[in-house]
Design a protein around this motif. Structure first.
Motif, PDB file in Angstrom:
ATOM      1  N   ILE A  19       0.868  -1.170   0.000  1.00 24.58           N
ATOM      2  CA  ILE A  19       0.000   0.000   0.000  1.00 24.58           C
ATOM      3  C   ILE A  19       0.911   1.227   0.000  1.00 24.58           C
ATOM      4  CG2 ILE A  19      -1.818   1.239   1.234  1.00 24.58           C
ATOM      5  CD1 ILE A  19      -2.555  -1.468   2.550  1.00 24.58           C
ATOM      6  N   PRO A  20       1.006   1.936  -1.136  1.00 25.25           N
ATOM      7  CA  PRO A  20       1.945   3.060  -1.207  1.00 25.25           C
ATOM      8  C   PRO A  20       1.643   4.202  -0.255  1.00 25.25           C
ATOM      9  CG  PRO A  20       1.267   2.350  -3.398  1.00 25.25           C
ATOM     10  CD  PRO A  20       0.378   1.660  -2.425  1.00 25.25           C
ATOM     11  N   GLY A  21       0.400   4.291   0.247  1.00 25.37           N
ATOM     12  CA  GLY A  21      -0.026   5.446   1.035  1.00 25.37           C
ATOM     13  C   GLY A  21      -0.692   6.467   0.139  1.00 25.37           C
ATOM     14  N   ALA A  22      -1.273   7.467   0.747  1.00 22.95           N
ATOM     15  CA  ALA A  22      -2.064   8.440  -0.005  1.00 22.95           C
ATOM     16  C   ALA A  22      -1.190   9.552  -0.559  1.00 22.95           C
ATOM     17  CB  ALA A  22      -3.161   9.038   0.870  1.00 22.95           C
ATOM     18  N   CYS A  23      -1.270   9.738  -1.858  1.00 29.04           N
ATOM     19  CA  CYS A  23      -0.625  10.888  -2.484  1.00 29.04           C
ATOM     20  C   CYS A  23      -1.330  12.174  -2.058  1.00 29.04           C
ATOM     21  CB  CYS A  23      -0.660  10.727  -3.999  1.00 29.04           C
ATOM     22  SG  CYS A  23      -0.179  12.192  -4.938  1.00 29.04           S
ATOM     23  N   GLY A  24      -2.654  12.182  -2.157  1.00 27.28           N
ATOM     24  CA  GLY A  24      -3.392  13.427  -2.007  1.00 27.28           C
ATOM     25  C   GLY A  24      -3.947  13.733  -0.649  1.00 27.28           C
ATOM     26  N   GLN A  25      -3.937  12.757   0.283  1.00 28.93           N
ATOM     27  CA  GLN A  25      -4.434  13.032   1.634  1.00 28.93           C
ATOM     28  C   GLN A  25      -3.841  12.044   2.638  1.00 28.93           C
ATOM     29  OE1 GLN A  25      -8.361  12.235   3.570  1.00 28.93           O
ATOM     30  NE2 GLN A  25      -8.845  14.291   2.820  1.00 28.93           N
ATOM     31  N   PRO A  26      -2.559  12.221   2.990  1.00 29.03           N
ATOM     32  CA  PRO A  26      -1.932  11.330   3.975  1.00 29.03           C
ATOM     33  C   PRO A  26      -2.642  11.429   5.332  1.00 29.03           C
ATOM     34  CG  PRO A  26      -0.285  12.611   2.790  1.00 29.03           C
ATOM     35  CD  PRO A  26      -1.607  13.210   2.453  1.00 29.03           C
ATOM     36  N   ARG A  27      -2.652  10.301   6.049  1.00 30.59           N
ATOM     37  CA  ARG A  27      -3.306  10.286   7.361  1.00 30.59           C
ATOM     38  C   ARG A  27      -2.463   9.592   8.424  1.00 30.59           C
ATOM     39  NH1 ARG A  27      -9.392   8.352   5.567  1.00 30.59           N
ATOM     40  NH2 ARG A  27      -9.790  10.007   4.032  1.00 30.59           N
ATOM     41  N   ASP A  28      -1.148   9.591   8.250  1.00 30.62           N
ATOM     42  CA  ASP A  28      -0.287   8.908   9.214  1.00 30.62           C
ATOM     43  C   ASP A  28       0.523   9.888  10.048  1.00 30.62           C
ATOM     44  OD1 ASP A  28       1.350   9.814   7.198  1.00 30.62           O
ATOM     45  OD2 ASP A  28       2.496   7.957   6.983  1.00 30.62           O
ATOM     46  N   GLY A  29       0.080  11.134  10.097  1.00 28.58           N
ATOM     47  CA  GLY A  29       0.777  12.141  10.885  1.00 28.58           C
ATOM     48  C   GLY A  29       1.880  12.863  10.148  1.00 28.58           C
ATOM     49  N   ASN A  30       2.085  12.516   8.883  1.00 28.84           N
ATOM     50  CA  ASN A  30       3.107  13.148   8.055  1.00 28.84           C
ATOM     51  C   ASN A  30       2.404  13.785   6.858  1.00 28.84           C
ATOM     52  OD1 ASN A  30       5.210  13.856   6.377  1.00 28.84           O
ATOM     53  ND2 ASN A  30       6.190  11.842   6.385  1.00 28.84           N
ATOM     54  N   PRO A  31       2.420  15.125   6.748  1.00 26.21           N
ATOM     55  CA  PRO A  31       1.695  15.760   5.638  1.00 26.21           C
ATOM     56  C   PRO A  31       2.329  15.580   4.266  1.00 26.21           C
ATOM     57  CG  PRO A  31       2.849  17.411   6.929  1.00 26.21           C
ATOM     58  CD  PRO A  31       3.003  16.116   7.670  1.00 26.21           C
ATOM     59  N   ALA A  32       3.551  15.060   4.208  1.00 21.02           N
ATOM     60  CA  ALA A  32       4.194  14.849   2.912  1.00 21.02           C
ATOM     61  C   ALA A  32       3.427  13.814   2.103  1.00 21.02           C
ATOM     62  CB  ALA A  32       5.638  14.400   3.098  1.00 21.02           C
ATOM     63  N   ALA A  33       3.322  14.042   0.793  1.00 17.74           N
ATOM     64  CA  ALA A  33       2.623  13.112  -0.093  1.00 17.74           C
ATOM     65  C   ALA A  33       3.364  11.778  -0.139  1.00 17.74           C
ATOM     66  CB  ALA A  33       2.526  13.705  -1.491  1.00 17.74           C
ATOM     67  N   ALA A  34       2.602  10.708  -0.341  1.00 14.11           N
ATOM     68  CA  ALA A  34       3.174   9.362  -0.394  1.00 14.11           C
ATOM     69  C   ALA A  34       3.039   8.781  -1.796  1.00 14.11           C
ATOM     70  CB  ALA A  34       2.479   8.449   0.615  1.00 14.11           C
ATOM     71  N   CYS A  35       4.027   8.026  -2.205  1.00 13.78           N
ATOM     72  CA  CYS A  35       4.002   7.295  -3.465  1.00 13.78           C
ATOM     73  C   CYS A  35       5.068   6.211  -3.381  1.00 13.78           C
ATOM     74  CB  CYS A  35       4.217   8.215  -4.667  1.00 13.78           C
ATOM     75  SG  CYS A  35       5.759   9.161  -4.635  1.00 13.78           S
ATOM     76  N   ALA A  36       5.262   5.469  -4.464  1.00 15.10           N
ATOM     77  CA  ALA A  36       6.248   4.393  -4.440  1.00 15.10           C
ATOM     78  C   ALA A  36       6.696   4.079  -5.855  1.00 15.10           C
ATOM     79  CB  ALA A  36       5.670   3.141  -3.791  1.00 15.10           C
ATOM     80  N   TRP A  37       7.815   3.391  -5.964  1.00 12.62           N
ATOM     81  CA  TRP A  37       8.222   2.853  -7.253  1.00 12.62           C
ATOM     82  C   TRP A  37       8.624   1.393  -7.106  1.00 12.62           C
ATOM     83  CZ3 TRP A  37      13.134   1.007  -7.057  1.00 12.62           C
ATOM     84  CH2 TRP A  37      14.108   1.698  -6.329  1.00 12.62           C
ATOM     85  N   LEU A  38       8.441   0.646  -8.193  1.00 14.62           N
ATOM     86  CA  LEU A  38       8.840  -0.751  -8.272  1.00 14.62           C
ATOM     87  C   LEU A  38       9.785  -0.916  -9.448  1.00 14.62           C
ATOM     88  CD1 LEU A  38       8.440  -3.822  -7.495  1.00 14.62           C
ATOM     89  CD2 LEU A  38       6.704  -3.852  -9.312  1.00 14.62           C
ATOM     90  N   ASP A  39      10.920  -1.536  -9.205  1.00 13.10           N
ATOM     91  CA  ASP A  39      11.858  -1.878 -10.265  1.00 13.10           C
ATOM     92  C   ASP A  39      11.642  -3.345 -10.625  1.00 13.10           C
ATOM     93  OD1 ASP A  39      14.202  -2.573 -11.784  1.00 13.10           O
ATOM     94  OD2 ASP A  39      15.134  -0.745 -11.022  1.00 13.10           O
TER      95      ASP A  39
END
Length: 245
Positions: free
Chosen positions: A186-206
């Motif tokens: 689960i990459p986390g929310a790009c547009g509305q994080p809810r884990d106490g960190n306002p930074a946007a979340a995303c991920a990459w897979l190689d």
């Protein structure tokens, strides 16, 4: 191939722009959008258009519950979320609404499954928010790696005897995914994080070396929050961007 993954974009242009830029810098050439393009945020038209452009160029996008609610509101959303959906509907033209309505519930690509909520009942919108739920989802697919959104906190589960194990990823640290295990990320929310960190979340897979990397990307969340307030959307949605909760 390096795949950039974004979930729960929630009409947050500033967050989406920041994540796309970060993933380009990470050499991503393929894109997956894990649903909930709209809802909560103030830029639904822009977000739908940028995802639609990527899909035309070969990206994958799946349907989220907020996307579905544009055409079929249902009864599972709270009052404020429904108010945002009603407002969003007025901001999208017919072609944008049609694009959302046509999104698939899930997509299989090689040994990977992309779905917004879970693999056992994609249209039921239950959350993978526990080891038991992750086990249930992993048992419903033969995919080596499942990517979900819906839960706004980043997480990585893997199969083992009994319930799936939970691994807490560290942002920016690539994780080698053993082929002897099956995984749910689960990459986390790009547009509305809810884990106490306002930074946007995303991920990459190689896909060449089987490494997965979770990212946190700072962005102008104050501007995004101000736009929510200027649109007279519920203030709680703006406050969430400021606090990440």
């Amino acid at each position: 191939m390096r795949i950039g993954l974004l979930a729960d974009l929630h009409a947050n242009r500033e967050a989406v722009e920041a994540c796309l830029s970060a993933l380009v810098r990470a050499d991503c050439t393929h894109w997956v959008f894990l649903g909930d393009l709209v809802g909560y945020g103030a830029d639904p038209g822009w977000v739908v258009d940028i995802v639609r452009t990527h899909v035309r160029d070969g990206a994958v996008a799946v349907l989220g519950n907020h996307d579905q609610a544009i055409a079929h509101p249902g009864d599972r959303m709270h009052e404020q979320a429904l108010a945002a959906i009603d407002w969003t509907r007025t901001q999208l033209d017919a072609s944008q609404q049609a694009f959302l309505a046509a999104l698939p519930l899930q997509v299989e690509e090689e040994d990977r499954l992309y779905v917004h909520a879970n693999a056992w009942d994609p249209a039921g919108w239950s959350y993978v928010a526990s080891r038991l739920a992750a086990t249930h989802s992993l048992s419903a697919t033969t995919a080596w790696l499942t990517f979900c959104g819906h839960v706004h906190d980043p997480a990585l589960y893997f199969s083992q005897p009994g319930d799936a194990a939970l691994f807490q990823p560290q942002p920016g640290v690539p994780i080698p995914l053993a082929t002897s295990r099956r995984w749910l990320a689960i990459p986390g929310a790009c547009g509305q994080p809810r884990d106490g960190n306002p930074a946007a979340a995303c991920a990459w897979l190689d896909t060449a070396n089987g490494q997965l990397c979770f990212l946190r990307v700072p962005y102008d969340h104050e501007r995004a929050a101000a736009k929510i307030r200027a649109a007279s959307l519920p203030d709680a949605f703006a406050q969430r961007l400021l606090t990440g909760t």
